[in-house]
Design an enzyme around this catalytic site. Structure first.
Site, PDB file in Angstrom:
ATOM      1  N   ARG A 119      11.191   3.838  -1.264  1.00 35.08           N
ATOM      2  CA  ARG A 119      11.834   2.739  -0.544  1.00 35.08           C
ATOM      3  C   ARG A 119      13.219   2.404  -1.084  1.00 35.08           C
ATOM      4  O   ARG A 119      13.965   1.666  -0.447  1.00 35.08           O
ATOM      5  CB  ARG A 119      10.940   1.492  -0.555  1.00 35.08           C
ATOM      6  CG  ARG A 119      10.687   0.881  -1.917  1.00 35.08           C
ATOM      7  CD  ARG A 119       9.544  -0.125  -1.845  1.00 35.08           C
ATOM      8  NE  ARG A 119       9.288  -0.748  -3.140  1.00 35.08           N
ATOM      9  CZ  ARG A 119       9.704  -1.941  -3.476  1.00 35.08           C
ATOM     10  NH1 ARG A 119      10.409  -2.658  -2.631  1.00 35.08           N
ATOM     11  NH2 ARG A 119       9.416  -2.458  -4.655  1.00 35.08           N
TER      12      ARG A 119
ATOM     13  N   ARG B 235       2.850 -11.267 -12.779  1.00 32.74           N
ATOM     14  CA  ARG B 235       3.232  -9.970 -13.343  1.00 32.74           C
ATOM     15  C   ARG B 235       3.363 -10.127 -14.858  1.00 32.74           C
ATOM     16  O   ARG B 235       4.344 -10.674 -15.341  1.00 32.74           O
ATOM     17  CB  ARG B 235       4.549  -9.497 -12.730  1.00 32.74           C
ATOM     18  CG  ARG B 235       4.499  -9.321 -11.216  1.00 32.74           C
ATOM     19  CD  ARG B 235       5.855  -8.839 -10.708  1.00 32.74           C
ATOM     20  NE  ARG B 235       5.859  -8.634  -9.271  1.00 32.74           N
ATOM     21  CZ  ARG B 235       6.210  -9.550  -8.367  1.00 32.74           C
ATOM     22  NH1 ARG B 235       6.583 -10.771  -8.789  1.00 32.74           N
ATOM     23  NH2 ARG B 235       6.193  -9.286  -7.085  1.00 32.74           N
TER      24      ARG B 235
ATOM     25  N   GLU C 263      -3.127  -0.292  -3.794  1.00 33.32           N
ATOM     26  CA  GLU C 263      -1.749   0.191  -3.728  1.00 33.32           C
ATOM     27  C   GLU C 263      -1.640   1.665  -3.357  1.00 33.32           C
ATOM     28  O   GLU C 263      -0.537   2.182  -3.216  1.00 33.32           O
ATOM     29  CB  GLU C 263      -1.058  -0.025  -5.078  1.00 33.32           C
ATOM     30  CG  GLU C 263      -1.003  -1.482  -5.501  1.00 33.32           C
ATOM     31  CD  GLU C 263      -0.447  -1.634  -6.894  1.00 33.32           C
ATOM     32  OE1 GLU C 263       0.774  -1.818  -7.013  1.00 33.32           O
ATOM     33  OE2 GLU C 263      -1.229  -1.564  -7.858  1.00 33.32           O
TER      34      GLU C 263
ATOM     35  N   ASN D  97       4.087  -3.014  -1.088  1.00 33.92           N
ATOM     36  CA  ASN D  97       5.300  -2.278  -1.448  1.00 33.92           C
ATOM     37  C   ASN D  97       4.965  -0.839  -1.835  1.00 33.92           C
ATOM     38  O   ASN D  97       5.477   0.122  -1.254  1.00 33.92           O
ATOM     39  CB  ASN D  97       6.031  -2.965  -2.604  1.00 33.92           C
ATOM     40  CG  ASN D  97       6.535  -4.343  -2.235  1.00 33.92           C
ATOM     41  OD1 ASN D  97       6.419  -4.772  -1.097  1.00 33.92           O
ATOM     42  ND2 ASN D  97       7.085  -5.048  -3.201  1.00 33.92           N
ATOM     43  N   ASP D  98       4.094  -0.688  -2.834  1.00 35.67           N
ATOM     44  CA  ASP D  98       3.712   0.660  -3.254  1.00 35.67           C
ATOM     45  C   ASP D  98       2.847   1.344  -2.199  1.00 35.67           C
ATOM     46  O   ASP D  98       2.995   2.548  -1.963  1.00 35.67           O
ATOM     47  CB  ASP D  98       2.958   0.605  -4.587  1.00 35.67           C
ATOM     48  CG  ASP D  98       3.904   0.584  -5.781  1.00 35.67           C
ATOM     49  OD1 ASP D  98       5.028   1.102  -5.653  1.00 35.67           O
ATOM     50  OD2 ASP D  98       3.530   0.044  -6.833  1.00 35.67           O
TER      51      ASP D  98
ATOM     52  N   CYS E 119      -0.233  -9.364  -1.271  1.00 35.03           N
ATOM     53  CA  CYS E 119       0.715  -9.930  -2.231  1.00 35.03           C
ATOM     54  C   CYS E 119       2.027  -9.146  -2.287  1.00 35.03           C
ATOM     55  O   CYS E 119       2.874  -9.433  -3.119  1.00 35.03           O
ATOM     56  CB  CYS E 119       0.103 -10.009  -3.631  1.00 35.03           C
ATOM     57  SG  CYS E 119      -0.322  -8.410  -4.332  1.00 35.03           S
TER      58      CYS E 119
ATOM     59  N   HIS F 150      16.228  -3.766  -4.468  1.00 35.23           N
ATOM     60  CA  HIS F 150      16.211  -4.813  -5.497  1.00 35.23           C
ATOM     61  C   HIS F 150      17.252  -5.886  -5.204  1.00 35.23           C
ATOM     62  O   HIS F 150      17.037  -7.071  -5.466  1.00 35.23           O
ATOM     63  CB  HIS F 150      16.471  -4.198  -6.873  1.00 35.23           C
ATOM     64  CG  HIS F 150      15.308  -3.409  -7.399  1.00 35.23           C
ATOM     65  ND1 HIS F 150      14.031  -3.906  -7.415  1.00 35.23           N
ATOM     66  CD2 HIS F 150      15.238  -2.158  -7.931  1.00 35.23           C
ATOM     67  CE1 HIS F 150      13.215  -3.004  -7.936  1.00 35.23           C
ATOM     68  NE2 HIS F 150      13.917  -1.940  -8.248  1.00 35.23           N
TER      69      HIS F 150
END
Length: 539
Positions: free
Chosen positions: A460, A292, A426, A449-450, A497, A187
């Site tokens: 991660r 989102r 995902e 990411n997922d 994305c 993050h």
């Protein structure tokens, strides 16, 4: 001169003074109290005040990066009635000590108890307890916990820096960050990318660095401490060239997203709040490839009403005009939840009842959002996308609900458009049935990411895995290729994305695979546009 090699998480060059940042751990003097009730009341008032501070910070920073700003909400939850509150109050009553000392002692006992545990969720909880404890101590009469970097911008070095700390430091005071803990997908790294700040990880700060001159090379992952004049002059020249390159990138704001051989690619933006809209337009994105929508559900005391959702989507649609806006339905659950939702705790929430699974369990909430999206569709170019879908049975349920929503709007005479629908890919399960899914929607969007962490079976955010986690793993590349091929067999567009979409080292690879669109954070639009325009698929 000292040279240290780390991992670059965001490019750029910074030259300036190093500042060693250490999280404040205030030591409060113990004294016995005669009025225990007053100390309990003071502690209760401090909890309320700090909770209000954290909620205000969330509102202030959610436009910068929704996921990171959510940390303020997670911290505020720790101030609700629970084990932390009970431990502090128990010490005040049993030992008749001042509230600030009880907070400090509880903080230190929890920190020492869990200091050696490597579980990332526990480490995050302990960091949050440290932060709220320091805020409570400040309110109860301790020292200020405000982060002060001084008058001039600096290169901040630390064992670790929390996203919330970066927010409070402010972009205008940060030249770069250097940390020992973290990863390119953490993050904090994502926050640096959003702020446009060069960042390095895997470098342990030296005890004598504070105040030293330094150079951060965010391209090679190198830190120079006490650089000699010759190297400093060289990097000053490179920094000017870097700034010049950034100015050249700004010249691409209105350029076409087209390869040298004429292939056009859609380049969209990922956004997490209404505040991002100006950046989307400023950088000349084709539209919003991932909105989102969780920002409307978090940091509040109850579910948003349908009309509140509608007005937000209407504003976005009108602001973006003809540009496409893809609204991802609420991806709640796991680490994205609020108290009013009453979501049960799970042993493994990342793999639990989240995303579309939760929405299908809470149909009233889901239908309200879908009605708001379809109502707003009359005012612009909207599309809807579903997160964490992994079966056709889930899609069957969604389609039934959509039919009910549209029929209800027709009966009330509410205008709406027939909008495009899409699915976030995902999970490996979604990859394997991507052709079946592509037959039933207009587009597929790879959430890398997922998808990466589920495919590699690696969290991660886990510091133990930072040297093993590989988002360029051949399995991930093959999955992207498979989804593109299976989607195109059904004339279904395929977008990426996730964070990989912004990795310019992979831009040509994705285009050769046949990816139709990329969606990235606004700060990465121009570098990706440049990479697209420098690609020649004829070679």
């Amino acid at each position: 001169m000292e040279i240290y090699k780390g991992t670059a998480t965001f490019p750029g060059i910074a030259i300036g003074r190093l500042l060693i940042y250490q999280r404040a751990e205030y030591q409060i003097r113990q004294y016995l109290v005669s009025n225990v009730k007053k100390e309990l009341d003071d502690f209760s008032s401090a909890r309320i005040r700090v909770k209000e501070q954290l909620e205000a910070l969330y509102e202030q920073y959610q436009g910068i990066q929704e996921a990171e700003a959510r940390t303020f909400l997670n911290q505020s939850k720790l101030l609700n009635p629970g084990s932390f509150q009970r431990a502090v109050e128990s010490m005040i009553v049993s030992e008749k000590v001042n509230a600030s000392y009880a907070v400090m002692t509880t903080r230190d006992e929890l920190t020492n108890t869990f200091r050696n545990l490597e579980d990332p969720l526990i480490r995050e909880r302990i960091n949050n307890i440290r932060e709220i404890s320091n805020r409570l101590i400040e309110v109860l009469g301790g020292d200020s916990v405000k982060i002060d970097l001084g008058d001039e911008p600096v290169i901040v070095a630390s064992e670790s820096i929390l996203p919330t700390e970066m927010m409070e430091m402010g972009k205008e005071k940060l030249l770069a960050i250097v940390t020992y803990q973290g990863s390119s997908d953490s993050h904090t790294a994502i926050m640096a990318k959003t702020m446009g700040i060069p960042a390095l990880v895997d470098i342990e700060p030296g005890e004598d660095w504070d105040g030293a001159q330094a150079i951060v090379d965010g391209y090679t992952g190198t830190l120079y401490v006490h650089p000699d004049e010759e190297l400093k002059k060289e990097y000053e020249i490179r920094q000017k060239e870097d700034l010049k390159e950034r100015e050249e990138l700004l010249a691409l704001r209105e350029a076409k997203d087209e390869t040298l051989d004429g292939r056009q690619v859609k380049l969209y933006a990922n956004t997490g709040s209404l505040d991002d809209l100006n950046n989307v337009l400023f950088y000349g994105a084709e539209g919003i490839g991932l909105l989102r929508s969780e920002f409307q559900y978090l940091g509040r005391e109850n579910y948003p009403r349908e009309n509140e959702l509608f007005l937000a989507y209407k504003k976005i649609a009108e602001t973006m005009g003809d540009r496409l806006v893809v609204i991802r339905t609420a991806d709640l659950g796991a680490d994205k939840k609020a108290d009013y939702m009453d979501i049960p705790d799970e042993i493994n929430p990342i793999m639990g009842n989240r995303g579309i699974r939760l929405c299908l369990d809470r149909r009233k909430m889901f239908k309200a959002q879908l009605r708001a999206i379809y109502r707003a569709s009359a005012f612009g170019n909207l599309a809807v996308m579903y997160p964490m879908l992994s079966s056709e049975e889930e899609l069957d349920e969604i389609e039934k609900i959509i039919d009910e929503v549209k029929e209800g709007l027709k009966q009330k005479g509410v205008p709406f458009k027939e909008i495009m629908t899409g699915i976030m890919i995902e999970t490996p399960a979604a990859v394997m049935i991507s052709r079946e899914l592509a037959k039933r929607v207009d587009f597929l969007s790879l959430g890398t990411n997922d998808l990466t962490q589920y495919t590699l079976a690696m969290d991660r955010q886990n510091p133990l895995l930072r040297n093993k986690y590989n988002d360029h793993h051949p399995a991930i590349m093959r999955m992207v290729q498979m989804v593109v091929e299976e989607g195109h067999k059904e004339n279904c567009k395929v977008c990426i994305c996730g964070e990989l979409a912004a990795d310019t080292a992979l831009t040509e690879t994705f285009l050769r695979m046949g990816v139709d669109a990329l969606s990235v954070v606004p700060a990465c639009i121009l570098p990706v546009r440049k990479a697209i325009r420098n690609t020649d698929l004829r070679k």
